[in-house]
Scaffold this motif. Sequence first.
Motif, short mmCIF file in Angstrom:
data_model
loop_
_atom_site.label_atom_id
_atom_site.label_comp_id
_atom_site.label_asym_id
_atom_site.label_seq_id
_atom_site.Cartn_x
_atom_site.Cartn_y
_atom_site.Cartn_z
N LYS A 174 0.83 -1.21 0.00
CA LYS A 174 0.00 0.00 0.00
C LYS A 174 0.87 1.26 0.00
CE LYS A 174 -4.09 -2.03 2.17
NZ LYS A 174 -5.04 -1.96 3.30
N LEU A 175 1.94 1.23 0.77
CA LEU A 175 2.85 2.38 0.78
C LEU A 175 3.48 2.59 -0.59
CD1 LEU A 175 4.33 4.62 2.30
CD2 LEU A 175 6.04 2.91 2.98
N TRP A 176 3.87 1.49 -1.23
CA TRP A 176 4.46 1.58 -2.57
C TRP A 176 3.46 2.14 -3.58
CZ3 TRP A 176 8.07 2.20 -5.85
CH2 TRP A 176 7.93 1.80 -7.19
N MET A 177 2.23 1.65 -3.55
CA MET A 177 1.22 2.13 -4.50
C MET A 177 0.89 3.60 -4.28
SD MET A 177 -1.42 -1.07 -5.04
CE MET A 177 -1.76 -1.30 -3.29
N LEU A 178 0.84 4.00 -3.01
CA LEU A 178 0.58 5.40 -2.70
C LEU A 178 1.72 6.29 -3.19
CD1 LEU A 178 -1.12 7.58 -1.30
CD2 LEU A 178 0.08 7.02 0.83
N THR A 179 2.94 5.86 -2.92
CA THR A 179 4.12 6.62 -3.35
C THR A 179 4.19 6.71 -4.87
OG1 THR A 179 5.34 5.91 -1.38
CG2 THR A 179 6.63 6.78 -3.22
N LEU A 180 3.92 5.59 -5.54
CA LEU A 180 3.97 5.55 -7.00
C LEU A 180 2.92 6.48 -7.61
CD1 LEU A 180 5.20 4.28 -9.53
CD2 LEU A 180 3.53 2.43 -9.33
N SER A 181 1.73 6.49 -7.05
CA SER A 181 0.66 7.33 -7.58
C SER A 181 1.00 8.81 -7.45
CB SER A 181 -0.66 7.04 -6.85
OG SER A 181 -1.05 5.69 -7.05
N VAL A 182 1.51 9.20 -6.28
CA VAL A 182 1.87 10.61 -6.06
C VAL A 182 3.05 11.00 -6.95
CG1 VAL A 182 2.72 12.26 -4.36
CG2 VAL A 182 0.97 10.61 -3.72
#
Length: 202
Positions: free
Chosen positions: A62-70
């Motif tokens: 989840k942290l990776w997906m959030l970081t990637l999206s931003v």
Amino acid sequence: MRPQEEHPTAISAPPPRWAVRAAQLITLLALPTGLWRLAMVCGFPSGYTEAGFVPFDTPGSKLWMLTLSVACELLALLSLGLVRPWGETVPRWIPVIGGRPVRPLAAVVPAAAGALALTALWAAMPLWWTYPHSDMTPAGRLLVGVIYQPLVLWGPLLGALTVSYYRRTRGSRTAHTNTPCPANAATASEPMATVVAPGHSP
């Protein structure tokens, strides 16, 4: 008498309308996939089967997906710098370098590299439906394939913007406006008086 002062001014042609529209479009290309990842961060399978969603339902994922999206959206927003004034002059609120002109190659080189990388990264995306996706539902496979297709345009559009920016800024020069001191200005504006001896006409 005070020395003359020089005030550099960056001169460049305004960006063409198509370039402005292309930069604005780029900021929208990454938005659908970013929202899709954020939905998974919130716990929605977003097209994955129950078993296929398990690897994404962890704190690290989840942290990776959030970081990637931003990060993707911020990179897309940087494209606006190729058509906005802050892409030619560093905003004054930035410490140390604020207000200084941006060297064209400092923007062109990373933008060109990014355009090539994005083009290579998403070149195979139109073939999405030819690959097996056993971890997704049929509807999810269709949805993800559709929302990722716009990313194919990111690299070529960024490349076109980079070429346009380079053409506009490569001929820009730093114009130096010489400001004479007041004493010189007043003296220069008055005609030189002619001294005439008494009894003689000029």
